[in-house]
Design a protein around this motif. Structure first.
Motif, PDB file in Angstrom:
ATOM      1  N   HIS A   1      -5.905  40.686 112.712  1.00  0.00           N
ATOM      2  CA  HIS A   1      -4.831  40.653 111.721  1.00  0.00           C
ATOM      3  C   HIS A   1      -4.014  41.943 111.763  1.00  0.00           C
ATOM      4  O   HIS A   1      -4.534  43.016 112.087  1.00  0.00           O
ATOM      5  N   ARG A   2      -2.758  41.845 111.391  1.00  0.00           N
ATOM      6  CA  ARG A   2      -1.901  43.031 111.303  1.00  0.00           C
ATOM      7  C   ARG A   2      -2.330  43.898 110.118  1.00  0.00           C
ATOM      8  O   ARG A   2      -2.902  43.380 109.137  1.00  0.00           O
ATOM      9  N   PRO A   3      -2.030  45.182 110.159  1.00  0.00           N
ATOM     10  CA  PRO A   3      -2.245  46.018 108.974  1.00  0.00           C
ATOM     11  C   PRO A   3      -1.409  45.486 107.811  1.00  0.00           C
ATOM     12  O   PRO A   3      -0.239  45.152 107.982  1.00  0.00           O
ATOM     13  N   GLY A   4      -1.999  45.365 106.641  1.00  0.00           N
ATOM     14  CA  GLY A   4      -1.277  44.865 105.485  1.00  0.00           C
ATOM     15  C   GLY A   4      -1.245  43.363 105.365  1.00  0.00           C
ATOM     16  O   GLY A   4      -0.564  42.828 104.485  1.00  0.00           O
ATOM     17  N   ALA A   5      -1.988  42.658 106.230  1.00  0.00           N
ATOM     18  CA  ALA A   5      -2.011  41.197 106.158  1.00  0.00           C
ATOM     19  C   ALA A   5      -2.655  40.741 104.854  1.00  0.00           C
ATOM     20  O   ALA A   5      -3.604  41.349 104.364  1.00  0.00           O
TER      21      ALA A   5
ATOM     22  N   ASP B   1      -9.797  29.263 109.482  1.00  0.00           N
ATOM     23  CA  ASP B   1     -10.390  30.169 110.472  1.00  0.00           C
ATOM     24  C   ASP B   1      -9.437  31.299 110.849  1.00  0.00           C
ATOM     25  O   ASP B   1      -9.874  32.440 111.065  1.00  0.00           O
ATOM     26  N   LEU B   2      -8.143  31.009 110.931  1.00  0.00           N
ATOM     27  CA  LEU B   2      -7.199  32.094 111.193  1.00  0.00           C
ATOM     28  C   LEU B   2      -7.306  33.167 110.114  1.00  0.00           C
ATOM     29  O   LEU B   2      -7.205  34.363 110.393  1.00  0.00           O
ATOM     30  N   ALA B   3      -7.542  32.728 108.877  1.00  0.00           N
ATOM     31  CA  ALA B   3      -7.615  33.668 107.754  1.00  0.00           C
ATOM     32  C   ALA B   3      -8.931  34.418 107.683  1.00  0.00           C
ATOM     33  O   ALA B   3      -8.966  35.564 107.216  1.00  0.00           O
TER      34      ALA B   3
ATOM     35  N   ARG C   1      -5.953  34.804 124.664  1.00  0.00           N
ATOM     36  CA  ARG C   1      -6.686  33.745 125.387  1.00  0.00           C
ATOM     37  C   ARG C   1      -6.184  32.356 125.016  1.00  0.00           C
ATOM     38  O   ARG C   1      -6.231  31.440 125.854  1.00  0.00           O
ATOM     39  N   TYR C   2      -5.727  32.186 123.788  1.00  0.00           N
ATOM     40  CA  TYR C   2      -5.416  30.849 123.286  1.00  0.00           C
ATOM     41  C   TYR C   2      -3.921  30.668 123.032  1.00  0.00           C
ATOM     42  O   TYR C   2      -3.195  31.630 122.820  1.00  0.00           O
TER      43      TYR C   2
ATOM     44  N   ASP D   1       1.338  38.405 118.319  1.00  0.00           N
ATOM     45  CA  ASP D   1       1.133  39.092 119.597  1.00  0.00           C
ATOM     46  C   ASP D   1      -0.163  38.691 120.281  1.00  0.00           C
ATOM     47  O   ASP D   1      -0.351  38.998 121.469  1.00  0.00           O
ATOM     48  N   THR D   2      -1.065  38.022 119.563  1.00  0.00           N
ATOM     49  CA  THR D   2      -2.370  37.710 120.149  1.00  0.00           C
ATOM     50  C   THR D   2      -2.627  36.214 120.312  1.00  0.00           C
ATOM     51  O   THR D   2      -3.477  35.822 121.100  1.00  0.00           O
ATOM     52  N   LEU D   3      -1.896  35.391 119.564  1.00  0.00           N
ATOM     53  CA  LEU D   3      -2.016  33.936 119.672  1.00  0.00           C
ATOM     54  C   LEU D   3      -0.626  33.393 119.970  1.00  0.00           C
ATOM     55  O   LEU D   3       0.228  33.308 119.089  1.00  0.00           O
ATOM     56  N   SER D   4      -0.387  33.056 121.229  1.00  0.00           N
ATOM     57  CA  SER D   4       0.964  32.652 121.622  1.00  0.00           C
ATOM     58  C   SER D   4       1.300  31.278 121.050  1.00  0.00           C
ATOM     59  O   SER D   4       0.427  30.499 120.655  1.00  0.00           O
ATOM     60  N   LEU D   5       2.603  30.987 121.010  1.00  0.00           N
ATOM     61  CA  LEU D   5       3.101  29.794 120.332  1.00  0.00           C
ATOM     62  C   LEU D   5       3.894  28.925 121.295  1.00  0.00           C
ATOM     63  O   LEU D   5       4.788  29.404 121.999  1.00  0.00           O
TER      64      LEU D   5
END
Length: 354
Positions: free
Chosen positions: A150-154, A141-143, A42-43, A68-72
């Motif tokens: 979050h990815r596995p192992g983040a 907030d990202l954390a 979305r963002y 993959d979920t927050l584009s840049l």
């Protein structure tokens, strides 16, 4: 943030540089209490690779696996009179938001808004409106709020049991180092400059024994505190030492801090997000009040960033029980012009002997 030099400075009085507060402080949270719930795709995160405040968000996003979920979106490092622009994209428009300037997203949120246009900024893709430019809260907030994505192992970059210590360290680093280099660089009087510059090196010298005995600033893994210090250290010799006159010594002359910075740089998620070309072109070409010729220096030599640091001997593990992030996503790689080249085997062997 926008690194334009003039905010809070008087052309005549000897007033200290004051960084403008973020005007849009909405938060994107798991429960959506500000009207912006965490949601994949979305963002859009808008950054400049030149900006240390934006670089925090780029590193956090990568470490946490949010690519993959927050584009840049990456802006041109050289602003014009409308501030951050998408001059690196085909046709000069962001391919997702369809705008030429980040200011357009600000205007959609609040026409005629006061203040400047800063990065990092998060834009709501469906509406094209700015959500937040709160650089201090965004990475926290990202954390903590985006954990479902979050990815596995983040890594846990802001562990609850260490937050008081992390907050205290970050407050000191912000005041004296992150913002201190700006107060020195944009000082309009000798006394203001000397106070700010002395504060930068006083804090760095206080951090040195701490980092001589432990690998990371707080605890035995990477945290938000390391990200915030790194984004200033990685720019130190390239721009702050000369351009901002923070020149009592270079980072490379402090054995402990130089090794610490190299350790982080060589950790996936840190050095692979750093674009020295963008950093140098932005500071030296945009800050015309400090560098009226806008000449970008050739140095410093960046090969040392890849030399051995031996910080692993202090113990600790960057990702704790987790794992490093995977390769940089296609299309987000730092161009060759901005990378620190690896030294030749001969040069690296000479460095080790020294």
């Amino acid at each position: 943030m926008s690194d334009g030099g003039g905010d809070g400075n008087s052309a005549y009085g000897h007033t200290a540089f004051r960084r403008a507060r973020s005007h849009f402080t909405d938060r994107i949270t798991a429960d959506g209490r500000d009207g912006w719930p965490v949601s994949g795709h979305r963002y859009r995160l808008v950054v400049s690779r030149a900006c240390p405040w934006a670089s925090r968000a780029v590193i956090s996003r990568r470490l946490l696996g949010l690519e993959d979920t927050l584009s840049l979106a990456i802006t041109d490092p050289v602003q014009d009179d409308r501030s951050w622009r998408f001059g690196l994209d085909p046709g000069g428009r962001d391919p997702v938001l369809g705008i030429r300037y980040l200011a357009e997203a600000y205007e959609r949120r609040e026409p005629g808004h006061p203040g400047g246009v800063s990065v990092p900024a998060v834009v709501d893709v469906p509406s094209g409106k700015l959500v937040t430019n709160d650089y201090q809260q965004l990475t926290l907030d990202l954390a903590t709020e985006w954990t479902a994505l979050h990815r596995p192992g983040a890594p846990d970059l802001y562990p609850e049991r260490l937050r008081d210590e992390i907050d205290a360290v970050m407050a000191d680093v912000y005041e004296d180092v992150n913002n201190g280099v700006y107060r020195a660089g944009f000082a309009d009087g000798q006394d203001v400059y000397e106070e700010a510059c002395a504060g930068v090196f006083r804090r760095l010298e206080l951090l040195t024994p701490r980092l001589a005995r432990q690998r990371y600033l707080v605890g035995d893994t990477l945290t938000e505190a390391d990200i915030r210090l790194f984004t200033t250290l990685v720019r130190f010799d390239a721009v702050y030492h000369g351009h901002f006159k923070c020149n009592r010594w270079k980072l490379t002359e402090n054995e402990v801090l130089w090794a610490y910075a190299r350790d982080l740089f060589q950790t996936p998620g840190f050095g692979d997000t750093v674009d020295f070309d963008h950093i140098k072109r932005h500071y030296y070409r945009v800050h015309a009040g400090i560098n009226p010729t806008r000449i970008v220096p050739l140095g410093p030599d960046l090969a040392g960033w890849h030399t051995p640091h031996r910080r692993e001997e202090l113990g600790g593990c960057p990702f704790g029980d987790g794992t490093p992030p995977g390769p940089v996503p296609a299309g987000e790689e730092v161009p060759a012009a901005g990378r620190a080249r690896r030294p030749s085997p001969v040069t690296e062997n000479m460095t080790e002997k020294e």
